[in-house]
Design an enzyme around this catalytic site. Structure first.
Site, short mmCIF file in Angstrom:
data_model
loop_
_atom_site.label_atom_id
_atom_site.label_comp_id
_atom_site.label_asym_id
_atom_site.label_seq_id
_atom_site.Cartn_x
_atom_site.Cartn_y
_atom_site.Cartn_z
N CYS A 53 32.82 -12.80 37.99
CA CYS A 53 33.15 -13.08 36.59
C CYS A 53 33.44 -11.78 35.84
CB CYS A 53 32.00 -13.83 35.92
SG CYS A 53 32.32 -14.23 34.20
N CYS A 57 27.78 -9.82 30.92
CA CYS A 57 26.47 -10.29 30.47
C CYS A 57 25.38 -9.59 31.29
CB CYS A 57 26.36 -11.80 30.65
SG CYS A 57 27.80 -12.69 30.02
N CYS A 60 23.29 -11.27 34.08
CA CYS A 60 23.92 -12.19 35.03
C CYS A 60 24.35 -11.56 36.36
CB CYS A 60 25.11 -12.87 34.39
SG CYS A 60 25.81 -14.14 35.47
N CYS A 97 25.16 -30.96 36.43
CA CYS A 97 25.72 -29.87 35.64
C CYS A 97 26.55 -28.96 36.55
CB CYS A 97 24.58 -29.12 34.98
SG CYS A 97 25.14 -27.76 33.96
N CYS A 129 27.79 -32.65 32.93
CA CYS A 129 27.77 -31.52 32.01
C CYS A 129 28.55 -30.40 32.71
CB CYS A 129 26.33 -31.10 31.78
SG CYS A 129 26.18 -29.59 30.80
N CYS A 189 25.05 -28.67 24.65
CA CYS A 189 23.86 -28.15 25.30
C CYS A 189 23.90 -26.65 25.04
CB CYS A 189 23.93 -28.46 26.79
SG CYS A 189 22.67 -27.63 27.75
N ARG A 261 15.07 -28.14 27.23
CA ARG A 261 15.03 -27.94 28.69
C ARG A 261 14.30 -26.67 29.09
NH1 ARG A 261 20.33 -28.24 30.18
NH2 ARG A 261 20.08 -30.45 29.87
N1 SAM Z 1 30.08 -18.50 32.65
C1 SAM Z 1 29.57 -19.52 31.83
C2 SAM Z 1 28.88 -19.01 30.59
O1 SAM Z 1 28.46 -17.87 30.55
O2 SAM Z 1 28.77 -19.78 29.64
C3 SAM Z 1 28.65 -20.48 32.55
C4 SAM Z 1 27.62 -19.98 33.53
S1 SAM Z 1 26.34 -18.93 32.89
C5 SAM Z 1 25.57 -18.39 34.35
C6 SAM Z 1 25.23 -20.04 32.08
C7 SAM Z 1 23.99 -19.49 31.44
O3 SAM Z 1 23.03 -19.11 32.43
C8 SAM Z 1 24.11 -18.23 30.61
O4 SAM Z 1 24.59 -18.47 29.34
C9 SAM Z 1 22.66 -17.75 30.55
O5 SAM Z 1 22.04 -18.29 29.41
C10 SAM Z 1 22.05 -18.31 31.83
N2 SAM Z 1 21.68 -17.25 32.78
C11 SAM Z 1 22.51 -16.51 33.54
N3 SAM Z 1 21.84 -15.61 34.27
C12 SAM Z 1 20.52 -15.78 33.98
C13 SAM Z 1 19.32 -15.13 34.42
N4 SAM Z 1 19.34 -14.14 35.29
N5 SAM Z 1 18.15 -15.58 33.92
C14 SAM Z 1 18.12 -16.60 33.02
N6 SAM Z 1 19.22 -17.23 32.57
C15 SAM Z 1 20.41 -16.82 33.04
C1 DTB Z 2 21.22 -22.79 31.39
O1 DTB Z 2 20.84 -22.65 30.22
N1 DTB Z 2 20.58 -22.35 32.46
C2 DTB Z 2 21.31 -22.65 33.67
C3 DTB Z 2 22.49 -23.50 33.13
N2 DTB Z 2 22.35 -23.39 31.72
C4 DTB Z 2 23.83 -23.32 33.62
C5 DTB Z 2 21.69 -21.45 34.44
C6 DTB Z 2 20.54 -20.57 34.81
C7 DTB Z 2 21.07 -19.51 35.69
C8 DTB Z 2 20.02 -18.61 36.21
C9 DTB Z 2 20.57 -17.52 37.03
C10 DTB Z 2 21.27 -17.94 38.27
O2 DTB Z 2 20.73 -18.82 39.04
O3 DTB Z 2 22.32 -17.39 38.59
FE1 SF4 Z 3 30.19 -14.72 33.55
FE2 SF4 Z 3 27.59 -14.76 34.09
FE3 SF4 Z 3 28.42 -14.09 31.67
FE4 SF4 Z 3 28.70 -16.65 32.52
S1 SF4 Z 3 26.77 -15.57 32.16
S2 SF4 Z 3 30.21 -15.42 31.44
S3 SF4 Z 3 29.08 -16.28 34.69
S4 SF4 Z 3 28.83 -12.96 33.56
#
Ligand code: SAM
Ligand code: DTB
Ligand code: SF4
Length: 334
Positions: A53, A57, A60, A97, A129, A189, A261
């Site tokens: 991606c 973030c 992430c 989801c 979702c 959500c 959640r």
């Molecule tokens: N790329 C899309 C976005 O950012 O909206 C969808 C996928 S993203 C992984 C969805 C959510 O996962 C993020 O907004 C964040 O709140 C959560 N998330 C990602 N990495 C995480 C982590 N290491 N620990 C907890 N929550 C995480």
């Molecule tokens: C949300 O609030 N938590 C989920 C879902 N929306 C998509 C994602 C959590 C991701 C945690 C890190 C991972 O497994 O990559």
């Molecule tokens: Fe990309 Fe992860 Fe950020 Fe979602 S949370 S926009 S997957 S870098």
């Protein structure tokens, strides 16, 4: 008790900081007034496109900016996603989801594939979702027409702390996508993450933004950061369960009808800690041994916990949230 969309920062902070047992008791009361406290929504999460991606973030593991061990894959075939949905449904999940590591949706073949997935899972009687990054109004409309029930797009933290964690998009971008989804009649959500180094005030400000939306998001995920090796937040200390309970309870009091959640981070929580979160008003989880890329408790362990606590999985479309919402506009105050 009415549903308020004008909670002040001071009111929220007072609720959040009240003695823990008072807070949990109050939240449990609110929960019982508005919801069946023994019903928990079970969602299944699948990463339909993983890694690579372009956003940065800081939490992430799927960002190209960091060197993590995530196995990158392009979009999964429809058949595979359908099989996963069938398995999830027979295990008791009412919501599926679909997550993609995209900055935003592009109008290409991959989006057409997602539309086909939405249609087909919706036809199985499950709530679908998606969390695909930023959306235009037009794309939201297409998803809605395909039968999308909810769109996940987290605010993650306060507007002020946001730019410490992400530089490749703005808070305004985030709010815009939520507006676009709402306009298309999709339920929202939206929640955040705690444990990224933000202050309690940042958490309170995020809750103010969420609880000022009219209507409130139908689901509010509260994630505890899962620190992942290779990301800038890899060394963050695990968030304490007490902070998680406070956050869940405050969210429940502010947004009585929303599904709160207990999201990422359950792998690091004890059964007793999770039980306290359910008592404090959490009524939704992700089930399955993997979130998107990080581990989650085993399905059987969760079912054991449900058995111990007397919890039951919620059926799909229990809350006709679209009707509850009543209108396809969301007003956001920041
Ligand atoms: N790329 C899309 C976005 O950012 O909206 C969808 C996928 S993203 C992984 C969805 C959510 O996962 C993020 O907004 C964040 O709140 C959560 N998330 C990602 N990495 C995480 C982590 N290491 N620990 C907890 N929550 C995480
Ligand atoms: C949300 O609030 N938590 C989920 C879902 N929306 C998509 C994602 C959590 C991701 C945690 C890190 C991972 O497994 O990559
Ligand atoms: Fe990309 Fe992860 Fe950020 Fe979602 S949370 S926009 S997957 S870098």
């Amino acid at each position: 008790m009415e549903i308020k969309t004008d909670w002040s920062l001071k009111e929220i902070r007072e609720i959040h900081d009240s003695p823990l047992l008072d807070l949990v008791f109050k939240a449990a009361q609110v929960h019982r007034n508005f919801n069946d406290p023994l019903k928990v929504q079970v969602s299944s999460l699948v990463s339909i496109k993983t890694g690579g991606c372009s956003e940065d973030c800081g939490y992430c593991p799927q960002s190209v900016h960091y060197n993590t061990e995530v196995k990158v894959h392009s979009i999964l075939p429809l058949e595979e996603v359908n099989e996963m949905a069938d398995r999830a449904k027979s295990g008791g999940a009412s919501r599926m989801c679909l997550g993609a590591a995209w900055r935003e949706v592009r109008d290409n073949k991959d989006f057409d594939k997602v539309l086909a997935m939405v249609k087909s899972i919706n036809e199985k009687g499950m709530e679908v979702c998606c969390t695909l990054g930023m959306l235009t109004e037009e794309q939201a409309k297409k998803l809605s027409e395909a039968g999308l029930y909810a769109y996940n797009h987290n605010l993650d933290s306060s507007k002020e702390f946001y730019s410490d964690i992400i530089t490749t998009r703005t808070y305004e971008d985030r709010l815009n996508t939520l507006k676009n989804a709402r306009k298309a009649g999709i339920t929202l959500c939206s929640g955040g993450i705690i444990g990224m180094g933000e202050s309690v005030d940042d958490r309170i400000k995020m809750l103010k933004t969420l609880s000022s939306m009219n209507p409130h998001p139908e689901s509010v995920p509260i994630n505890a950061l899962v620190p992942v090796k290779g990301t800038p937040l890899e060394k963050m200390k695990l968030v304490s369960i007490w902070e998680m309970v406070r956050m869940i309870a405050t969210t429940r009091i502010l947004m009585p009808k929303s599904a709160v959640r207990l999201s990422a981070g359950r792998i690091n929580m004890s059964k007793e800690g999770q039980a306290l979160c359910f008592l404090a008003g959490a009524n939704s989880i992700f089930a399955g041994d993997k979130l998107l890329t990080t581990p989650n408790p085993e399905f059987n362990e969760d079912m054991e916990l449900f058995e111990i606590l007397g919890l039951k999985p919620m059926e799909a479309f229990q809350k006709e949230s679209r009707e509850v919402a009543g209108k396809n506009e969301v007003s956001v105050e920041n």
